[in-house]
Design an enzyme around this catalytic site. Sequence first.
Site, mmCIF file in Angstrom:
data_model
loop_
_atom_site.group_PDB
_atom_site.id
_atom_site.type_symbol
_atom_site.label_atom_id
_atom_site.label_comp_id
_atom_site.label_asym_id
_atom_site.label_seq_id
_atom_site.Cartn_x
_atom_site.Cartn_y
_atom_site.Cartn_z
ATOM 1 C CB CYS A 113 1.177 7.708 37.616
ATOM 2 S SG CYS A 113 0.150 6.374 38.218
ATOM 3 C CG HIS A 250 4.583 7.963 40.179
ATOM 4 N ND1 HIS A 250 3.517 8.325 40.973
ATOM 5 C CD2 HIS A 250 4.231 6.806 39.572
ATOM 6 C CE1 HIS A 250 2.558 7.425 40.837
ATOM 7 N NE2 HIS A 250 2.968 6.479 39.993
ATOM 8 C CG ASN A 280 0.731 4.344 42.093
ATOM 9 O OD1 ASN A 280 0.492 5.539 42.014
ATOM 10 N ND2 ASN A 280 1.049 3.603 41.047
HETATM 11 N N1 ACO Z 1 0.193 -11.061 46.695
HETATM 12 C C1 ACO Z 1 0.818 -12.240 46.457
HETATM 13 N N2 ACO Z 1 1.189 -12.626 45.227
HETATM 14 C C2 ACO Z 1 0.911 -11.811 44.193
HETATM 15 C C3 ACO Z 1 0.243 -10.589 44.377
HETATM 16 C C4 ACO Z 1 -0.122 -10.219 45.676
HETATM 17 N N3 ACO Z 1 -0.741 -9.047 45.967
HETATM 18 N N4 ACO Z 1 0.115 -9.990 43.175
HETATM 19 C C5 ACO Z 1 0.677 -10.803 42.273
HETATM 20 N N5 ACO Z 1 1.144 -11.917 42.878
HETATM 21 C C6 ACO Z 1 1.828 -13.063 42.304
HETATM 22 C C7 ACO Z 1 1.598 -13.160 40.818
HETATM 23 O O1 ACO Z 1 0.379 -13.830 40.559
HETATM 24 C C8 ACO Z 1 2.801 -13.985 40.385
HETATM 25 O O2 ACO Z 1 2.522 -15.332 40.618
HETATM 26 P P1 ACO Z 1 2.983 -16.466 39.543
HETATM 27 O O3 ACO Z 1 4.466 -16.327 39.460
HETATM 28 O O4 ACO Z 1 2.492 -17.711 40.169
HETATM 29 O O5 ACO Z 1 2.293 -16.068 38.264
HETATM 30 C C9 ACO Z 1 3.893 -13.561 41.344
HETATM 31 O O6 ACO Z 1 3.231 -12.897 42.436
HETATM 32 C C10 ACO Z 1 4.911 -12.614 40.740
HETATM 33 O O7 ACO Z 1 4.217 -11.632 39.995
HETATM 34 P P2 ACO Z 1 4.974 -10.517 39.161
HETATM 35 O O8 ACO Z 1 3.953 -9.694 38.451
HETATM 36 O O9 ACO Z 1 6.088 -11.101 38.381
HETATM 37 O O10 ACO Z 1 5.604 -9.683 40.357
HETATM 38 P P3 ACO Z 1 6.573 -8.447 40.266
HETATM 39 O O11 ACO Z 1 7.800 -8.706 41.000
HETATM 40 O O12 ACO Z 1 6.676 -7.921 38.857
HETATM 41 O O13 ACO Z 1 5.755 -7.361 41.100
HETATM 42 C C11 ACO Z 1 4.339 -5.456 40.697
HETATM 43 C C12 ACO Z 1 4.455 -6.987 40.689
HETATM 44 C C13 ACO Z 1 4.504 -4.982 42.123
HETATM 45 C C14 ACO Z 1 2.947 -5.066 40.170
HETATM 46 C C15 ACO Z 1 5.437 -4.847 39.812
HETATM 47 O O14 ACO Z 1 5.452 -5.496 38.565
HETATM 48 C C16 ACO Z 1 5.274 -3.377 39.592
HETATM 49 O O15 ACO Z 1 5.466 -2.583 40.487
HETATM 50 N N6 ACO Z 1 4.988 -2.949 38.363
HETATM 51 C C17 ACO Z 1 4.933 -1.566 38.014
HETATM 52 C C18 ACO Z 1 3.722 -0.894 38.509
HETATM 53 C C19 ACO Z 1 3.917 0.589 38.296
HETATM 54 O O16 ACO Z 1 4.979 1.145 38.445
HETATM 55 N N7 ACO Z 1 2.934 1.303 37.914
HETATM 56 C C20 ACO Z 1 3.233 2.723 37.684
HETATM 57 C C21 ACO Z 1 2.291 3.365 36.986
HETATM 58 S S1 ACO Z 1 0.786 3.290 37.837
HETATM 59 C C22 ACO Z 1 -0.318 4.312 36.951
HETATM 60 O O17 ACO Z 1 0.004 4.961 35.996
HETATM 61 C C23 ACO Z 1 -1.765 4.295 37.381
#
Ligand code: ACO
EC number: 2.3.1.180
Length: 323
Positions: A113, A250, A280
């Site tokens: 990214c 980003h 993304n």
């Molecule tokens: N729909 C519904 N529920 C979901 C989904 C979905 N699509 N995906 C995950 N969940 C669930 C999980 O299983 C979890 O359930 P549990 O509590 O029963 O285990 C719950 O939602 C919460 O999951 P978290 O991972 O804690 O959710 P979070 O608030 O952290 O959001 C996310 C997840 C959006 C992926 C976030 O962590 C994020 O944005 N991370 C950073 C990603 C990023 O910035 N990447 C940048 C670089 S990308 C690159 O370099 C290619």
Amino acid sequence: MIRSVVRGNGAALPRRIMKNADFEGMVETSDEWIVQRTGIRQRHVAADDETTASLGEAAARAALDSAGLTPADIDLIVLATSTPNNTFPATAVEIQNRLGMHHGFAFDMQAVCSGFVYAVATADLYIRGGLAKRVLVIGSETFSRILDWNDRSTCVLFGDGAGAIVLEAEEGTGAIADRGVLAASLRSDGVHKDKLFVDGGPSTTGTVGHLRMEGREVFKHAVGMITDVIEATFGQAGITAGDLDWFVPHQANKRIIDASARKLGIAEEKVVVTVDLHGNTSAASVPLALSVAVADGRIKKGDLVLLEAMGGGFTWGAVLLRW
Ligand code: ACO
């Protein structure tokens, strides 16, 4: 001194738009969860005939048109991508051929990214080092091809697309009032390589593999890393957040963007957000966001613009430029 000045920009998106609701029959998710956790409402998904090379070519042609240039005027193409058409040759070379360009040189840059930010910083060095006068810097990705479409924690987050700018050597005074790239800071730390990676490759599995991410872990590190590298860039240029006209981060997650801007003291109205439209798009996200903000008249000639990205590796970085 020589400055690398933006002469034009462009973008290209696949024809098909996929809304959050379109995932509801595929995996256990909802529009509400996706919007609340990420800010994403839709993304573009490439058809079979749309590839990293074809999208990159279209973005490059749009950037050349806006610059009033032709491929004959370009001497280097730097393509930021993690989803090349083939393991080799570099997709940049394929784009070079598609543009009918048989002079100069072209290569790919792989920083996930952060790729576009790395590519702008690299192109600036080629220009200032005298190896190139006009550079096409492209970010193009087809992450839809490496997603595990059964994994709801990743498949809803990414989209496909491409963006490009033309950088041109111009004489500057060396002052912050110059147009062009003014400062850049790049970082990486492979200790984090297993938090965001693709589980295949030519030298290991012999397959392309699928994207795997510990989202919570990435989230935890993102804001601190982003704000550190931006503060280093401000330090280099001798500016503060208040001097910026636009912050173009980003586009991975609206919550990361908001928290970073808040920590840096960048006003909300100066932040360009397109994650709702594109998801993304990895190395394409920053030039796609630039294209939206230039097209709607927000970013204008002479504006002070901060680009930032963080991604797999981890890699992260920032570029300050005057448009
Ligand atoms: N729909 C519904 N529920 C979901 C989904 C979905 N699509 N995906 C995950 N969940 C669930 C999980 O299983 C979890 O359930 P549990 O509590 O029963 O285990 C719950 O939602 C919460 O999951 P978290 O991972 O804690 O959710 P979070 O608030 O952290 O959001 C996310 C997840 C959006 C992926 C976030 O962590 C994020 O944005 N991370 C950073 C990603 C990023 O910035 N990447 C940048 C670089 S990308 C690159 O370099 C290619």
